[in-house]
Scaffold this motif. Structure first.
Motif, PDB file in Angstrom:
ATOM      1  N   HIS A  16     -21.246  35.148 -10.208  1.00  0.00           N
ATOM      2  CA  HIS A  16     -19.989  34.404  -9.961  1.00  0.00           C
ATOM      3  C   HIS A  16     -20.861  32.980  -9.607  1.00  0.00           C
ATOM      4  O   HIS A  16     -20.104  32.038  -9.965  1.00  0.00           O
ATOM      5  N   GLY A  20     -19.981  29.050 -11.274  1.00  0.00           N
ATOM      6  CA  GLY A  20     -19.531  27.883 -10.764  1.00  0.00           C
ATOM      7  C   GLY A  20     -20.742  26.889 -10.910  1.00  0.00           C
ATOM      8  O   GLY A  20     -20.257  25.765 -11.064  1.00  0.00           O
ATOM      9  N   SER A  71     -16.110  26.002  -6.044  1.00  0.00           N
ATOM     10  CA  SER A  71     -16.849  26.973  -5.230  1.00  0.00           C
ATOM     11  C   SER A  71     -16.078  28.157  -5.198  1.00  0.00           C
ATOM     12  O   SER A  71     -14.704  28.305  -5.663  1.00  0.00           O
ATOM     13  N   CYS A  72     -16.870  29.485  -5.036  1.00  0.00           N
ATOM     14  CA  CYS A  72     -16.062  30.758  -5.164  1.00  0.00           C
ATOM     15  C   CYS A  72     -16.451  31.491  -3.923  1.00  0.00           C
ATOM     16  O   CYS A  72     -17.564  31.651  -3.596  1.00  0.00           O
ATOM     17  N   VAL A  88     -12.391  37.451  -7.002  1.00  0.00           N
ATOM     18  CA  VAL A  88     -13.225  36.140  -6.685  1.00  0.00           C
ATOM     19  C   VAL A  88     -11.994  35.205  -6.505  1.00  0.00           C
ATOM     20  O   VAL A  88     -11.334  34.700  -7.375  1.00  0.00           O
ATOM     21  N   GLN A  89     -11.993  34.712  -5.039  1.00  0.00           N
ATOM     22  CA  GLN A  89     -11.364  33.298  -4.819  1.00  0.00           C
ATOM     23  C   GLN A  89     -11.883  32.113  -5.038  1.00  0.00           C
ATOM     24  O   GLN A  89     -13.309  32.150  -4.704  1.00  0.00           O
ATOM     25  N   THR A  90     -11.062  30.987  -5.559  1.00  0.00           N
ATOM     26  CA  THR A  90     -11.870  30.021  -5.902  1.00  0.00           C
ATOM     27  C   THR A  90     -11.120  28.521  -5.354  1.00  0.00           C
ATOM     28  O   THR A  90      -9.925  28.649  -4.983  1.00  0.00           O
ATOM     29  N   GLU A  92     -11.008  24.618  -6.223  1.00  0.00           N
ATOM     30  CA  GLU A  92     -11.431  23.739  -7.071  1.00  0.00           C
ATOM     31  C   GLU A  92     -10.878  22.091  -6.623  1.00  0.00           C
ATOM     32  O   GLU A  92      -9.766  22.072  -6.440  1.00  0.00           O
ATOM     33  N   TYR A 108      -9.737  35.078  -9.742  1.00  0.00           N
ATOM     34  CA  TYR A 108     -10.199  35.799 -10.578  1.00  0.00           C
ATOM     35  C   TYR A 108     -10.349  37.249 -10.304  1.00  0.00           C
ATOM     36  O   TYR A 108     -10.611  37.604  -9.585  1.00  0.00           O
TER      37      TYR A 108
END
Length: 137
Positions: A16, A20, A71-72, A88-90, A92, A108
């Motif tokens: 991950h 990124g 960032s994730c 996965v939380q992001t 941006e 995601y």
């Protein structure tokens, strides 16, 4: 939830992070390296099949931006042998070439496979969960 061998969970977390890093540096080789050859990508209403096509679409999307901060945070990694799932939380920040700025909170949902001793995305689906300054508004 986080289940399975810690070594695999760490390798998936690093996958991950490589993803990124490729985004922030606009590096198609790095970004593309995390996908299986036969991967599927659900992105902005599209279902894109195969790593080459996935990278092609990503390059087209990235061409609209001058800079991207990405960032994730893994919310779940569940490993079962040579397959795994993750969420996965992001966050941006996107600086458009037209001077616009957008902030996106995303999620995601992933299916991963371990091939030749290395984890890759078999399927990755992205959805926007919160956005500031959406395009076209």
């Amino acid at each position: 939830m986080f289940t399975g061998p810690i070594e695999d969970r760490l390798a998936i977390r690093e996958l991950h992070e490589i993803y990124g890093d490729g985004v922030v540096r606009f590096d198609a080789e790095t970004w593309g390296s995390v996908w299986a050859d036969d991967a599927d990508w659900g992105f902005m209403g599209m279902d894109i099949k195969g790593r080459d096509k996935i990278v092609e679409v990503w390059l087209g999307a990235m061409a609209n931006f001058e800079a991207v901060s990405f960032s994730c945070v893994p919310a779940a990694i569940e490993v079962d042998g040579d397959t795994a799932t993750s969420r996965v939380q992001t966050q941006e920040v996107l600086k458009g070439k037209d001077g616009s700025t957008r902030m996106i909170g995303g999620l995601y949902t992933d299916d991963l496979v371990k091939r030749d001793g290395r984890w890759v995305y078999a399927k990755r689906v992205f959805e926007i969960v919160a956005e500031y300054n959406p395009q076209g508004e």
